[in-house]
Structures are given as C-alpha cells and as structure tokens.
Design a protein around this motif. Structure first.
Motif, PDB file in Angstrom:
ATOM      1  N   LEU A  26      57.216  39.945  38.545  1.00  0.00           N
ATOM      2  CA  LEU A  26      57.781  38.589  38.500  1.00  0.00           C
ATOM      3  C   LEU A  26      59.303  38.636  38.477  1.00  0.00           C
ATOM      4  O   LEU A  26      59.963  37.866  39.178  1.00  0.00           O
ATOM      5  N   VAL A  62      56.321  29.829  29.726  1.00  0.00           N
ATOM      6  CA  VAL A  62      55.390  29.880  30.842  1.00  0.00           C
ATOM      7  C   VAL A  62      54.545  31.127  30.629  1.00  0.00           C
ATOM      8  O   VAL A  62      55.075  32.236  30.584  1.00  0.00           O
ATOM      9  N   VAL A  64      51.554  33.525  32.020  1.00  0.00           N
ATOM     10  CA  VAL A  64      50.901  33.853  33.287  1.00  0.00           C
ATOM     11  C   VAL A  64      49.897  34.973  33.036  1.00  0.00           C
ATOM     12  O   VAL A  64      50.215  35.956  32.374  1.00  0.00           O
ATOM     13  N   TYR A  72      44.504  35.712  41.923  1.00  0.00           N
ATOM     14  CA  TYR A  72      45.174  34.456  41.612  1.00  0.00           C
ATOM     15  C   TYR A  72      45.886  34.596  40.276  1.00  0.00           C
ATOM     16  O   TYR A  72      45.583  35.474  39.477  1.00  0.00           O
ATOM     17  N   PHE A  73      46.881  33.741  40.098  1.00  0.00           N
ATOM     18  CA  PHE A  73      47.697  33.733  38.900  1.00  0.00           C
ATOM     19  C   PHE A  73      47.426  32.431  38.150  1.00  0.00           C
ATOM     20  O   PHE A  73      47.518  31.356  38.732  1.00  0.00           O
ATOM     21  N   ILE A  75      48.601  29.875  35.359  1.00  0.00           N
ATOM     22  CA  ILE A  75      49.880  29.493  34.748  1.00  0.00           C
ATOM     23  C   ILE A  75      49.632  28.421  33.694  1.00  0.00           C
ATOM     24  O   ILE A  75      48.986  27.408  33.972  1.00  0.00           O
ATOM     25  N   ARG A  86      48.924  23.153  33.465  1.00  0.00           N
ATOM     26  CA  ARG A  86      48.362  24.440  33.886  1.00  0.00           C
ATOM     27  C   ARG A  86      47.986  24.362  35.348  1.00  0.00           C
ATOM     28  O   ARG A  86      47.842  23.288  35.914  1.00  0.00           O
ATOM     29  N   ASP A  88      46.573  27.189  38.895  1.00  0.00           N
ATOM     30  CA  ASP A  88      46.247  28.487  39.480  1.00  0.00           C
ATOM     31  C   ASP A  88      46.845  28.544  40.872  1.00  0.00           C
ATOM     32  O   ASP A  88      46.788  27.560  41.610  1.00  0.00           O
ATOM     33  N   LEU A  92      52.672  34.989  44.110  1.00  0.00           N
ATOM     34  CA  LEU A  92      53.563  35.302  43.001  1.00  0.00           C
ATOM     35  C   LEU A  92      54.897  34.562  43.112  1.00  0.00           C
ATOM     36  O   LEU A  92      55.465  34.151  42.100  1.00  0.00           O
ATOM     37  N   GLN A  94      55.336  31.562  44.149  1.00  0.00           N
ATOM     38  CA  GLN A  94      55.142  30.209  43.622  1.00  0.00           C
ATOM     39  C   GLN A  94      55.125  30.200  42.092  1.00  0.00           C
ATOM     40  O   GLN A  94      55.577  29.243  41.480  1.00  0.00           O
ATOM     41  N   VAL A  95      54.645  31.260  41.479  1.00  0.00           N
ATOM     42  CA  VAL A  95      54.701  31.374  40.015  1.00  0.00           C
ATOM     43  C   VAL A  95      56.168  31.372  39.580  1.00  0.00           C
ATOM     44  O   VAL A  95      56.554  30.631  38.671  1.00  0.00           O
TER      45      VAL A  95
END
Length: 132
Positions: A26, A62, A64, A72-73, A75, A86, A88, A92, A94-95
């Motif tokens: 990240l 945040v 993760v 998938y992540f 959040i 929250r 999904d 990465l 977009q996270v």
C-alpha cells in the motif's frame, strides 16, 4: 516458500508477496501515484502482519484486510473504533485512493459517490440500556 507467500497466496496476491505484505504494498502504491495515505501499520506477528493494514489519520483509521478465496480488499473506515463506512474492491490503487480522499477530509457522501464500492453505515445498533 517465504512467510509472506504462505500467508498471502502467490496466486491471488503476487504483487503483495513481492513487497512483503499488504502494508508495504500500500505504501509503495500510494508513493508511486503521489497519494498521501498517512501512517501505515500492520500487526507485528502472525499471518495478519502480511494480510492486514491500518492507515492512521486525523479523520480516523482505514482498516484493510484481504479476501482469502478470491482477490479483493475489504476496507473499513473507523472513527473511535466504530465502522462508519465499508467496501470491497479488487484494485490496490483504489484502496490507496479511498484512504487518501478520506485523509484529505472528503465527507462520506462525496466519498461514496466517488467510490461506489464504499457504503456508509447508517444503521448502527442502538445503545444497550444499562440496568442499575
């Protein structure tokens, strides 16, 4: 096989294995794209040191985590420990973009409009009355 590749699964998260886990991946993604995501931390021990990350800011945290059966992540945006939004997402970047936008003070309504995979949590459980 390294601890990171065992915890993450080379097939689902080869990019995270390459960076040694979610938190360093990240940070690298945010840096590469010029995003300010704040201080990033991960647990010190166990599998979660590779699969979880927390991004700290004045807005809150945040959190993760990774999906285990598919890429998938997950959040969570938290304030004082309470999840306020929250979502999904599979990307990465977009996270990191969500974290940077929230850190910059983007209100939830604008954040969920810009990132439709994020959902504001509006139905919070009522406080439990204490019996004296």
């Amino acid at each position: 096989m390294s601890d990171a590749s065992t915890a993450l699964g080379v097939r689902l998260y080869p990019d995270l294995v390459e960076h040694g886990g979610l938190a360093p991946a990240l940070v690298e993604t945010a840096t590469r794209h010029g995003l300010d995501i704040g201080r990033v931390s991960a647990p010190d021990q166990g599998r979660s040191r590779f699969t979880c990350a927390e991004l700290h800011s004045d807005q809150g945290v945040v959190c993760v985590k990774l999906g285990s059966q598919a890429r998938y992540f997950m959040i969570d945006l938290r304030v004082s420990g309470e999840v306020l939004a929250r979502g999904d997402v599979m990307d990465l970047l977009q996270v990191a973009q969500v974290a940077a936008a929230w850190r910059a003070g983007l209100p939830f309504t604008e954040l969920t409009a810009r990132f439709p995979f994020m959902e504001e949590i509006t139905h919070r459980p009522a406080p439990v009355a204490q019996v004296s």
